[in-house]
Each structure stands twice: as structure tokens, then as C-alpha cells.
Design a protein around this motif. Structure first.
Motif, mmCIF file in Angstrom:
data_model
loop_
_atom_site.group_PDB
_atom_site.id
_atom_site.type_symbol
_atom_site.label_atom_id
_atom_site.label_comp_id
_atom_site.label_asym_id
_atom_site.label_seq_id
_atom_site.Cartn_x
_atom_site.Cartn_y
_atom_site.Cartn_z
ATOM 1 N N UNK A 26 0.884 -1.250 0.064
ATOM 2 C CA UNK A 26 0.012 -0.018 0.028
ATOM 3 C C UNK A 26 0.928 1.266 0.125
ATOM 4 N N UNK A 27 0.459 2.192 -0.924
ATOM 5 C CA UNK A 27 1.412 3.133 -1.058
ATOM 6 C C UNK A 27 0.808 4.585 0.258
ATOM 7 N N UNK A 41 -9.991 0.126 -12.187
ATOM 8 C CA UNK A 41 -10.794 -0.796 -11.174
ATOM 9 C C UNK A 41 -10.597 -0.367 -9.885
ATOM 10 N N UNK A 42 -11.673 -0.070 -9.269
ATOM 11 C CA UNK A 42 -11.757 0.232 -7.659
ATOM 12 C C UNK A 42 -12.520 -0.611 -6.775
ATOM 13 N N UNK A 43 -12.320 -0.281 -5.449
ATOM 14 C CA UNK A 43 -13.046 -1.187 -4.487
ATOM 15 C C UNK A 43 -12.562 -0.544 -3.134
ATOM 16 N N UNK A 44 -13.859 -0.926 -2.354
ATOM 17 C CA UNK A 44 -13.569 -0.402 -0.755
ATOM 18 C C UNK A 44 -12.407 -1.247 -0.246
ATOM 19 N N UNK A 45 -11.611 -0.712 0.645
ATOM 20 C CA UNK A 45 -10.616 -1.229 1.428
ATOM 21 C C UNK A 45 -11.397 -1.324 2.844
ATOM 22 N N UNK A 55 -10.873 3.784 -0.545
ATOM 23 C CA UNK A 55 -11.075 3.480 -1.744
ATOM 24 C C UNK A 55 -9.569 3.106 -2.335
ATOM 25 N N UNK A 56 -9.415 1.880 -3.042
ATOM 26 C CA UNK A 56 -8.175 1.902 -3.791
ATOM 27 C C UNK A 56 -8.607 1.805 -5.318
ATOM 28 N N UNK A 57 -7.935 2.472 -6.105
ATOM 29 C CA UNK A 57 -8.055 2.380 -7.499
ATOM 30 C C UNK A 57 -6.623 2.086 -8.092
ATOM 31 N N UNK A 58 -6.727 1.038 -9.193
ATOM 32 C CA UNK A 58 -5.453 0.609 -10.065
ATOM 33 C C UNK A 58 -5.663 1.281 -11.156
ATOM 34 N N UNK A 59 -4.976 2.578 -11.128
ATOM 35 C CA UNK A 59 -5.036 3.375 -12.428
ATOM 36 C C UNK A 59 -3.870 3.028 -13.129
ATOM 37 N N UNK A 60 -3.685 3.986 -14.419
ATOM 38 C CA UNK A 60 -2.434 3.555 -15.261
ATOM 39 C C UNK A 60 -1.385 4.180 -14.566
ATOM 40 N N UNK A 61 -1.189 4.854 -13.649
ATOM 41 C CA UNK A 61 -0.121 5.170 -12.839
ATOM 42 C C UNK A 61 0.253 4.432 -11.621
ATOM 43 N N UNK A 65 -4.482 5.136 -3.054
ATOM 44 C CA UNK A 65 -5.399 4.686 -2.021
ATOM 45 C C UNK A 65 -5.935 6.013 -1.646
ATOM 46 N N UNK A 66 -7.267 6.234 -1.459
ATOM 47 C CA UNK A 66 -7.939 7.512 -1.363
ATOM 48 C C UNK A 66 -8.944 7.233 -0.156
ATOM 49 N N UNK A 67 -8.939 8.385 0.597
ATOM 50 C CA UNK A 67 -9.764 8.027 2.059
ATOM 51 C C UNK A 67 -10.790 9.441 2.386
#
Length: 275
Positions: free
Chosen positions: A1-2, A55-59, A64-70, A74-76
Motif C-alpha cells: 500500500x502506498x 478498477x476500484x473497490x472499498x478497502x 478506496x483503492x484504485x488501480x490506475x494507469x499510474x 489509495x484514497x480516504x
């Protein structure tokens, strides 16, 4: 996790309601994250909105985690709005064929064959029945329920306009594609031959990928999320708007969903500050 980035609001999905919510929330909140599965065209974002695609999901209920092109982001936030919309319900056993059409695929220019079946007589199915009554020689209408008001959306219908075969309390059990058309198998073992079939069997919420259990949420039989009158779910701080909402008792019909959600979020924020 970053690194985890904090936001005042996270909006998940691209329901048609989202654009209004972004505009309203952008005037009230400082930092907003908008997360979608795919790129979105022709949306003018407020200056304080960060858009993440992937793609995103609740942690957790606030993360929320999102697997973006970059890479992974991890968003809160203490406020999250689910607006992932719905897709047409398609039975898993349904063959993929040009004679089998989902209601959402029907265009106004579409000309239907002489003998057409309508599967499902909910709101959409009854509207479709009214629309096709004067263009098809024979309509076959099928629904597993017996509690159907056939006069709804059809007040000006004249029975002589077209022949109809109505099967209520007798749902569709299967379908075969034949050279001459479609063979429909009904639950009481009857078979019906038609040229085309339109499926009006409802929609399901786009929630399977969200890992809602991580946020303490679940869905109903249609994969939708239930909310209260402010469109808040049973997990504090998480709301839902648009077609993904399974039930929300509207006590303020003069307000839009976006207005109710934003008002509830700001009210809860003020209560937190006073506590």
C-alpha cells in the motif's frame, strides 16, 4: 500500500446524476476525488476535483483503492457516494443471437418482425407492448407474475390493431435458436415459436466489484444498495445515488437526490464540528 490521499468527498462511478453532484459539491467542499472504471468524455470538472480511472473497490468504510494507469492509488474520506449505476439483467443461459434483443438496445428506428415476443411485463415491458402494438402482426407477452396491469401504458390500445398471446404466471424457462426463428420454452412445458424476442427483465446494480463487505454493506436481489430518505446507507458516511439505489423513501419530493445527499453530508459535518 502506498501513500493515502485524504479527500472531503469521494464519488464512485459515472451514473448520469454524477455530473450534477460534482457541480454542487464543488461549490461546498474543498477537495473531491471522482473514480470511474473508464475514461469519461465531455465532463467539465471543477478545479477542485481529481479524476482517477481504473478498477476500484472499498478497502474499509472510509478508504478506496484504485488501480490506475499510474499504479495503485489509495484514497480516504469520511464521505463516499456510490454512483456506479446498473446494467440490463441478462439470464446466464440466454444465447447470444441477433434475434434476441435486450430492451435497452432497442432504437426508435428498429423495425420488428411480424411475430415478436416481449419477455417481462414490468414498466419497460408494458411500454414496449404499447409501442409495438401497431407495428407487429402478433405480439407474444410473457411474465412469471400474475399481478400485471395490462392496461398500464396502453390506455389507447385497440385490440384489433394486432393479435396478442398473453402468458401470465408462466415464465420463460429456456430458449432455442432455430433456422426459422426462436423456440420459447415456458415453465408449464408449452413451446411458442416467434421471430424475435425482446427481454425486459430489469437491471442489476454495478456493485459486484466494489467489495462492499469491506465497508459493512450488502446488496438486495438486484445487486442494488438500500438507503434512507437522505440516500445514506446503513454505514455512516456512505451514500448512494442514481439507479444503483434499491430503495430510498423520498420524503422531500421537491429536492433532487444530489441535493438531499449534499445537504445530509453538510449537516453531518456541522454536527461533527459542534461535537
Amino acid at each position: 500500500m502506498g501513500k493515502i490521499t485524504q479527500y472531503d468527498l469521494i464519488i464512485l462511478g459515472n451514473d448520469p446524476q454524477v455530473e450534477s453532484l460534482l457541480e454542487m459539491a464543488g461549490r461546498e467542499l474543498t477537495r473531491i476525488a471522482w473514480v470511474t472504471m473508464t475514461e469519461v468524455a465531455d465532463v467539465l470538472l471543477p478545479w477542485n476535483v481529481d479524476h482517477f480511472v481504473g478498477p476500484f473497490q472499498f478497502e474499509t468504510s472510509q478508504q478506496i483503492s484504485c488501480i490506475s494507469a499510474d499504479g495503485r492509488r489509495d484514497l480516504k474520506s469520511q464521505r463516499i457516494v456510490i454512483a456506479t449505476g446498473t446494467t440490463p439483467r441478462r439470464p446466464t443461459w440466454l444465447p447470444d443471437h441477433s434475434r434476441i434483443i435486450m430492451a435497452e438496445q432497442v432504437s426508435s428506428e428498429k423495425r420488428f418482425a411480424d411475430k415478436t415476443a416481449i419477455i417481462g411485463l414490468g414498466r419497460t415491458g408494458l411500454q414496449m407492448r404499447s409501442q409495438l402494438a401497431k407495428t407487429c402482426e402478433h405480439l407474444v407477452c410473457i411474465d412469471a407474475s400474475t399481478d400485471i396491469n395490462l392496461n398500464q401504458w396502453n390506455k389507447k390500445f385497440r385490440r384489433e390493431d394486432t393479435k396478442q398471446s398473453i402468458y401470465l404466471g408462466n415464465g420463460l424457462a429456456g430458449i432455442d435458436v432455430e433456422k426459422s426463428g426462436l423456440k420459447l420454452f415456458l415453465e408449464d412445458s408449452q413451446t411458442v415459436l416467434v421471430d424475435e424476442a425482446i427481454f425486459c427483465v430489469g437491471r442489476v446494480g454495478n456493485t459486484a466489484h466494489l467489495q462492499l463487505e469491506n465497508a459493512g454493506l450488502s446488496v438486495d436481489d438486484s445487486k442494488r444498495i438500500w438507503c434512507n430518505s437522505d440516500y445514506q446507507t446503513w454505514t455512516p458516511g456512505i451514500y448512494a445515488i442514481g439507479s444503483v439505489v434499491g430503495y430510498a423513501h423520498r420524503t422531500q419530493p421537491d429536492h433532487s437526490e444530489c441535493e438531499l445527499v449534499l445537504e445530509a453530508m453538510l449537516q453531518n459535518q456541522n454536527m461533527e464540528l459542534l461535537a
